[in-house]
Design an enzyme around this catalytic site. Sequence first.
Site, PDB file in Angstrom:
ATOM      1  N   LYS A 151      61.702  13.591  40.272  1.00 37.37           N
ATOM      2  CA  LYS A 151      62.649  14.950  39.492  1.00 37.37           C
ATOM      3  C   LYS A 151      63.802  14.305  38.503  1.00 37.37           C
ATOM      4  O   LYS A 151      64.005  14.881  37.417  1.00 37.37           O
ATOM      5  CB  LYS A 151      63.675  15.519  40.574  1.00 37.37           C
ATOM      6  CG  LYS A 151      62.761  16.313  41.502  1.00 37.37           C
ATOM      7  CD  LYS A 151      63.579  16.689  42.828  1.00 37.37           C
ATOM      8  CE  LYS A 151      62.793  17.609  43.475  1.00 37.37           C
ATOM      9  NZ  LYS A 151      63.766  17.904  44.933  1.00 37.37           N
ATOM     10  N   SER A 191      61.054  13.189  45.688  1.00 34.53           N
ATOM     11  CA  SER A 191      61.911  13.746  44.750  1.00 34.53           C
ATOM     12  C   SER A 191      62.514  12.952  43.732  1.00 34.53           C
ATOM     13  O   SER A 191      63.209  13.389  42.709  1.00 34.53           O
ATOM     14  CB  SER A 191      63.119  14.435  45.622  1.00 34.53           C
ATOM     15  OG  SER A 191      62.733  15.643  46.195  1.00 34.53           O
ATOM     16  N   TYR A 211      54.462  20.885  40.172  1.00 36.48           N
ATOM     17  CA  TYR A 211      55.589  20.325  41.127  1.00 36.48           C
ATOM     18  C   TYR A 211      55.205  19.466  42.577  1.00 36.48           C
ATOM     19  O   TYR A 211      55.559  18.174  42.551  1.00 36.48           O
ATOM     20  CB  TYR A 211      56.346  21.328  41.900  1.00 36.48           C
ATOM     21  CG  TYR A 211      57.555  20.971  42.576  1.00 36.48           C
ATOM     22  CD1 TYR A 211      58.736  20.360  42.051  1.00 36.48           C
ATOM     23  CD2 TYR A 211      57.193  21.161  44.027  1.00 36.48           C
ATOM     24  CE1 TYR A 211      59.668  19.969  43.018  1.00 36.48           C
ATOM     25  CE2 TYR A 211      58.117  20.637  44.863  1.00 36.48           C
ATOM     26  CZ  TYR A 211      59.342  20.235  44.390  1.00 36.48           C
ATOM     27  OH  TYR A 211      60.346  19.759  45.324  1.00 36.48           O
ATOM     28  N   VAL A 223      61.942  12.351  49.898  1.00 29.67           N
ATOM     29  CA  VAL A 223      61.733  12.279  51.472  1.00 29.67           C
ATOM     30  C   VAL A 223      60.625  11.337  51.791  1.00 29.67           C
ATOM     31  O   VAL A 223      60.242  11.171  53.121  1.00 29.67           O
ATOM     32  CB  VAL A 223      61.594  13.818  52.019  1.00 29.67           C
ATOM     33  CG1 VAL A 223      62.543  14.596  51.959  1.00 29.67           C
ATOM     34  CG2 VAL A 223      60.218  14.284  51.220  1.00 29.67           C
ATOM     35  N   TYR A 246      71.582  15.393  47.680  1.00 31.53           N
ATOM     36  CA  TYR A 246      71.545  16.576  48.252  1.00 31.53           C
ATOM     37  C   TYR A 246      72.834  16.588  49.087  1.00 31.53           C
ATOM     38  O   TYR A 246      73.980  16.221  48.183  1.00 31.53           O
ATOM     39  CB  TYR A 246      70.391  16.815  49.327  1.00 31.53           C
ATOM     40  CG  TYR A 246      69.000  16.659  48.709  1.00 31.53           C
ATOM     41  CD1 TYR A 246      68.728  17.361  47.616  1.00 31.53           C
ATOM     42  CD2 TYR A 246      68.401  15.548  49.275  1.00 31.53           C
ATOM     43  CE1 TYR A 246      67.027  17.119  47.258  1.00 31.53           C
ATOM     44  CE2 TYR A 246      66.966  15.664  48.805  1.00 31.53           C
ATOM     45  CZ  TYR A 246      66.536  16.432  47.698  1.00 31.53           C
ATOM     46  OH  TYR A 246      65.278  16.250  47.136  1.00 31.53           O
TER      47      TYR A 246
HETATM   48  N1  GLU Z   1      57.985  17.347  47.820  1.00 31.41           N
HETATM   49  C1  GLU Z   1      59.333  17.679  48.313  1.00 31.41           C
HETATM   50  C2  GLU Z   1      59.658  18.871  48.848  1.00 31.41           C
HETATM   51  O1  GLU Z   1      59.511  19.568  47.933  1.00 31.41           O
HETATM   52  C3  GLU Z   1      60.318  16.754  47.988  1.00 31.41           C
HETATM   53  C4  GLU Z   1      61.677  16.887  48.623  1.00 31.41           C
HETATM   54  C5  GLU Z   1      62.586  15.421  48.639  1.00 31.41           C
HETATM   55  O2  GLU Z   1      61.749  14.367  48.438  1.00 31.41           O
HETATM   56  O3  GLU Z   1      63.675  15.495  48.732  1.00 31.41           O
HETATM   57  O4  GLU Z   1      60.174  19.517  49.836  1.00 31.41           O
END
Ligand code: GLU
Length: 324
Positions: free
Chosen positions: A82, A79, A206, A276, A258
């Site tokens: 992002k 993430s 994505y 993650v 988050y």
């Molecule tokens: N590719 C992971 C997902 O979509 C990213 C989540 C993350 O890194 O927090 O679940």
Amino acid sequence: MPNRDAPDPDGPNRKAPNLKAVVREIADEMRQRTDRGEVASYIPELARVDAGAFGMAVIDANGNIATGGDSDVPFSIQSISKVFTLTLALGKVGDRLWRRVGREPSGSPFNSIVQLERECGIPRNPFINAGAIAVTDLILSGHQPREALGEILRFMQFLADDASITIDNAVAASEQRTGFRNSALANYMKSFGVLDNPVDYTLGVYFHHCAIAMTCRQLATAGRFLAHLGRNPDTGMSVVPPERARRINAIMLTCGHYDGSGEFAYRVGLPGKSGVGGGILAVAPGKASIAVWSPGLDAAGNSHLGRVALEALTKRMGWSIFGQ
Ligand code: GLU
């Protein structure tokens, strides 16, 4: 009787701490910790990563780099990508982006679907999965998935000044096989008209940008524009206008972890974005770009020791944006 002439080590004239020594010290401390959190296993390929890894890289305003531990080992940025897709999408569509995605903290887990129904398919912010999928969809519009992905990867290579950065296709394929939640989020948004492109195309891009593999050193280099008003201080090259850098930092601070974003601000006091894969990119405005990696996660899906290490760093360097 205290000696009044002796300098107070914590007083206003204290010597600035030595960044390299502080980073080395923190890496040593983290190596010894036994509380490491849990490695993400919902993406099977990520579960294979060594839970004992720890790396850190900090680049100050003058371009000095301090590293510790496994700072040159590539990991799945997940993430953290992002932040960079948001930067790219804002460059493409500007503030129109905010018609598709909000900018409020969600207070929900990263893959939650509950708010989407109440809020007509508009995700709370660009850093929860639904929001990032909507941002990816904006980048994809007018392109083939392969072109959009190439653009994202080249952007990362440019920012990190390293053409060797690649996508870990095993991680992308692993998530593509098991990403049922993300498929649900994307289909749900599509039903509200929030996605323009075929769901499979958007998800494909994505999953692949989440699977970009980078080292702490590369990531800290890539994040430098956020610490320095939108430009790389070494090259003087502008990536985004200062106002945009400030706003991306604000969203990182409020939404980057988050439903652990409040705790991260409370303990670390810097804009940051976790993934993650166990990485965190953090920004000390005007001072430094920081990347840390430890694969074990806390209950909110954020790197446990990554956060502990950043808390130690901001405290010892006096870098929290909220004061000493
Ligand atoms: N590719 C992971 C997902 O979509 C990213 C989540 C993350 O890194 O927090 O679940």
